[in-house]
Design an enzyme around this catalytic site. Structure first.
Site, short mmCIF file in Angstrom:
data_model
loop_
_atom_site.label_atom_id
_atom_site.label_comp_id
_atom_site.label_asym_id
_atom_site.label_seq_id
_atom_site.Cartn_x
_atom_site.Cartn_y
_atom_site.Cartn_z
N THR A 118 0.82 -1.22 0.00
CA THR A 118 0.00 0.00 0.00
C THR A 118 0.85 1.27 0.00
O THR A 118 2.00 1.26 0.49
CB THR A 118 -0.89 0.01 1.27
OG1 THR A 118 -1.45 1.30 1.46
CG2 THR A 118 -0.09 -0.32 2.52
N TYR A 143 -1.63 0.17 10.45
CA TYR A 143 -1.91 -0.50 9.17
C TYR A 143 -0.68 -0.44 8.26
O TYR A 143 -0.20 -1.46 7.76
CB TYR A 143 -3.12 0.17 8.49
CG TYR A 143 -3.32 -0.28 7.05
CD1 TYR A 143 -3.75 -1.56 6.76
CD2 TYR A 143 -3.06 0.60 5.98
CE1 TYR A 143 -3.92 -1.97 5.44
CE2 TYR A 143 -3.24 0.20 4.67
CZ TYR A 143 -3.67 -1.09 4.40
OH TYR A 143 -3.83 -1.49 3.09
N1 LIG Z 1 -8.69 -1.13 -1.33
C1 LIG Z 1 -7.59 -0.36 -1.45
O1 LIG Z 1 -7.67 0.78 -1.94
C2 LIG Z 1 -6.24 -0.88 -1.03
C3 LIG Z 1 -5.15 -0.02 -1.12
C4 LIG Z 1 -3.88 -0.48 -0.74
C5 LIG Z 1 -3.73 -1.81 -0.31
N2 LIG Z 1 -4.81 -2.62 -0.22
C6 LIG Z 1 -4.60 -4.01 0.24
O2 LIG Z 1 -5.19 -4.89 -0.69
C7 LIG Z 1 -5.69 -6.05 -0.03
C8 LIG Z 1 -7.12 -6.27 -0.44
O3 LIG Z 1 -7.88 -5.12 -0.13
P1 LIG Z 1 -9.44 -5.06 -0.45
O4 LIG Z 1 -9.82 -3.64 -0.60
O5 LIG Z 1 -9.77 -6.01 -1.54
O6 LIG Z 1 -10.03 -5.58 0.95
P2 LIG Z 1 -11.19 -6.62 1.25
O7 LIG Z 1 -11.52 -6.46 2.69
O8 LIG Z 1 -12.29 -6.49 0.26
O9 LIG Z 1 -10.45 -8.02 1.02
C9 LIG Z 1 -9.70 -8.65 2.01
C10 LIG Z 1 -10.18 -10.08 2.12
O10 LIG Z 1 -9.38 -10.74 3.10
C11 LIG Z 1 -10.22 -11.53 3.90
N3 LIG Z 1 -9.56 -11.68 5.20
C12 LIG Z 1 -9.30 -10.72 6.12
N4 LIG Z 1 -8.64 -11.25 7.18
C13 LIG Z 1 -8.48 -12.57 6.90
C14 LIG Z 1 -7.87 -13.65 7.58
N5 LIG Z 1 -7.28 -13.49 8.80
N6 LIG Z 1 -7.88 -14.87 7.02
C15 LIG Z 1 -8.46 -15.06 5.80
N7 LIG Z 1 -9.06 -14.08 5.10
C16 LIG Z 1 -9.07 -12.85 5.65
C17 LIG Z 1 -11.55 -10.81 3.95
O11 LIG Z 1 -12.64 -11.68 4.22
C18 LIG Z 1 -11.62 -10.21 2.55
O12 LIG Z 1 -12.31 -11.06 1.66
C19 LIG Z 1 -5.49 -5.81 1.46
O13 LIG Z 1 -4.33 -6.51 1.87
C20 LIG Z 1 -5.29 -4.32 1.55
O14 LIG Z 1 -4.46 -3.97 2.65
C21 LIG Z 1 -6.07 -2.20 -0.56
#
Ligand SMILES: NC(=O)c1ccc[n+]([C@@H]2O[C@H](COP(=O)([O-])OP(=O)(O)OC[C@H]3O[C@@H](n4cnc5c(N)ncnc54)[C@H](O)[C@@H]3O)[C@@H](O)[C@H]2O)c1
Length: 337
Positions: A118, A143
């Site tokens: 991120t 985070y």
């Molecule tokens: N959305 C953004 O703009 C953004 C930006 C930078 C980084 N990220 C990173 O991208 C990744 C995905 O983000 P997203 O927006 O799709 O989030 P999201 O919450 O939609 O997806 C994360 C998934 O991980 C699962 N999860 C969480 N904890 C878990 C665990 N302990 N065991 C198994 N599954 C688990 C959740 O059920 C979910 O389906 C994350 O790692 C996030 O930090 C997202």
């Protein structure tokens, strides 16, 4: 059938779009997700194994059962604000999650990892210019700390055990699958575009602009919005990268252009046919005025470029998904759109 890729967090927003891109590239995604924030309905391109990413044994068994050759690790906790109040959870899920993934990979001889990182690893940049991977890494919340710790653990494993990994540092993931099959459905939602859409369509969620006195053209913060389908494609390309730097590379994924909060609100209002109601509040602690990626490294190393990240497409696909959404927590449909 193509190679099998384990996608932790594949029932979530970015993970589900990536599974679609993997399938389109002839690969088979196996989703591993505890469904704490994901949706079983979003798992459409391969099997779903419901499990916790910190459960090392279960992960290792899943890799062996499905003859996995590579891993894309999305699973984790994502809300910056909550990480300030519950840092324990963020260190546990996000850091222990990476440790478990690496350990299960080593057990199974799986050597290829793509990691969701991120822009939060950069913290508050000193200047206003686009961020490159050589900029200072100085997260300002648990985070971002947990993501940087994950990157460093992965890099050390690459050097020590001959693994190959790419950390993709996303800026603001946004938009929805252009075919309307998938979209953003977080609960609670903390991202600006879906919040602005809710504010425009239903008025049910108050929208606050945090600060109008930043040194930007209109005084509101500027962020780099990248379409989730462009992000998804970058993961598929990263799986095929021949890494240098002792097997570990980090790269920014952004569009390289900023959009202000007020521009987002304006564009959402136009796409929805009515403006989102919003109020102006104080700045949030640690919110930089401008966060924009320099995506040159990813463009060069992955031969990637954003293809549908023009802001209109981002907003149009997000609004279309909201109006036709097939899953997610928001059930109140607008009286008119
Ligand atoms: N959305 C953004 O703009 C953004 C930006 C930078 C980084 N990220 C990173 O991208 C990744 C995905 O983000 P997203 O927006 O799709 O989030 P999201 O919450 O939609 O997806 C994360 C998934 O991980 C699962 N999860 C969480 N904890 C878990 C665990 N302990 N065991 C198994 N599954 C688990 C959740 O059920 C979910 O389906 C994350 O790692 C996030 O930090 C997202």
């Amino acid at each position: 059938m193509g190679d099998t890729i384990l996608v932790t967090g594949g029932a979530g927003y970015i993970g589900s779009h990536t599974c679609k891109a993997l399938a389109q590239a002839g690969l088979e995604p196996v989703v591993y997700d505890d469904l704490s924030n994901g949706h079983a309905q979003a798992v459409k391109w391969g099997p779903l194994v419901q499990g916790d990413v910190r459960d090392r044994e279960r992960l290792a068994r899943t890799m062996s059962d499905h003859k996995v050759v590579g891993v894309i690790h999305f699973a984790g906790l994502i809300e910056v604000g909550r990480s300030m109040h519950r840092p324990d959870l963020y260190w546990d899920h996000n850091v222990n999650g990476v440790a478990a993934v690496l350990s299960a990979m080593r057990d199974n001889g799986v050597a290829r990892l793509i990691f969701s990182s991120t822009a939060a690893v950069y913290g508050t940049p000193a200047g206003l210019s686009a961020l490159s991977e050589t900029d200072v890494l100085n997260p300002i919340n648990p985070y971002g700390d947990s993501k940087l710790a994950g990157e460093r653990m992965i890099a050390a494993n690459c050097a020590a055990f001959g693994m190959e990994a790419v950390a993709l540092r996303y800026f603001n993931a946004s938009g929805a699958d252009p075919d309307g099959e998938l979209g953003e459905a977080h609960d609670p939602e903390t991202h600006l575009i879906p919040l602005a859409i809710e504010a425009a369509l239903t008025g049910s969620r108050p929208l606050t602009v945090f600060g109008r006195d930043f040194p930007t053209d209109d005084g509101s913060c500027v962020r780099d919005y990248i379409h989730v389908a462009d992000l998804a494609r970058a993961h598929v390309l990263a799986l095929g990268l021949s890494t240098v730097d002792q097997g570990f590379e980090a790269m920014n994924l952004g569009r390289g252009q900023g959009t202000s909060v007020l521009e987002v609100i304006e564009a959402v209002g136009q796409a929805c046919g009515r403006p989102p109601v919003y109020s102006v509040g104080d700045r949030r602690a640690g919110d930089p005025p401008i966060l924009v990626a320099d995506p040159a490294r990813a463009m060069k190393r992955l031969t990637w470029k954003p293809e549908i990240s023009d802001f209109q497409t981002i907003v149009d696909t997000a609004v279309a998904w909201r109006l036709n959404r097939r899953f997610g927590g928001i059930t109140t449909l607008p009286a008119a759109a």
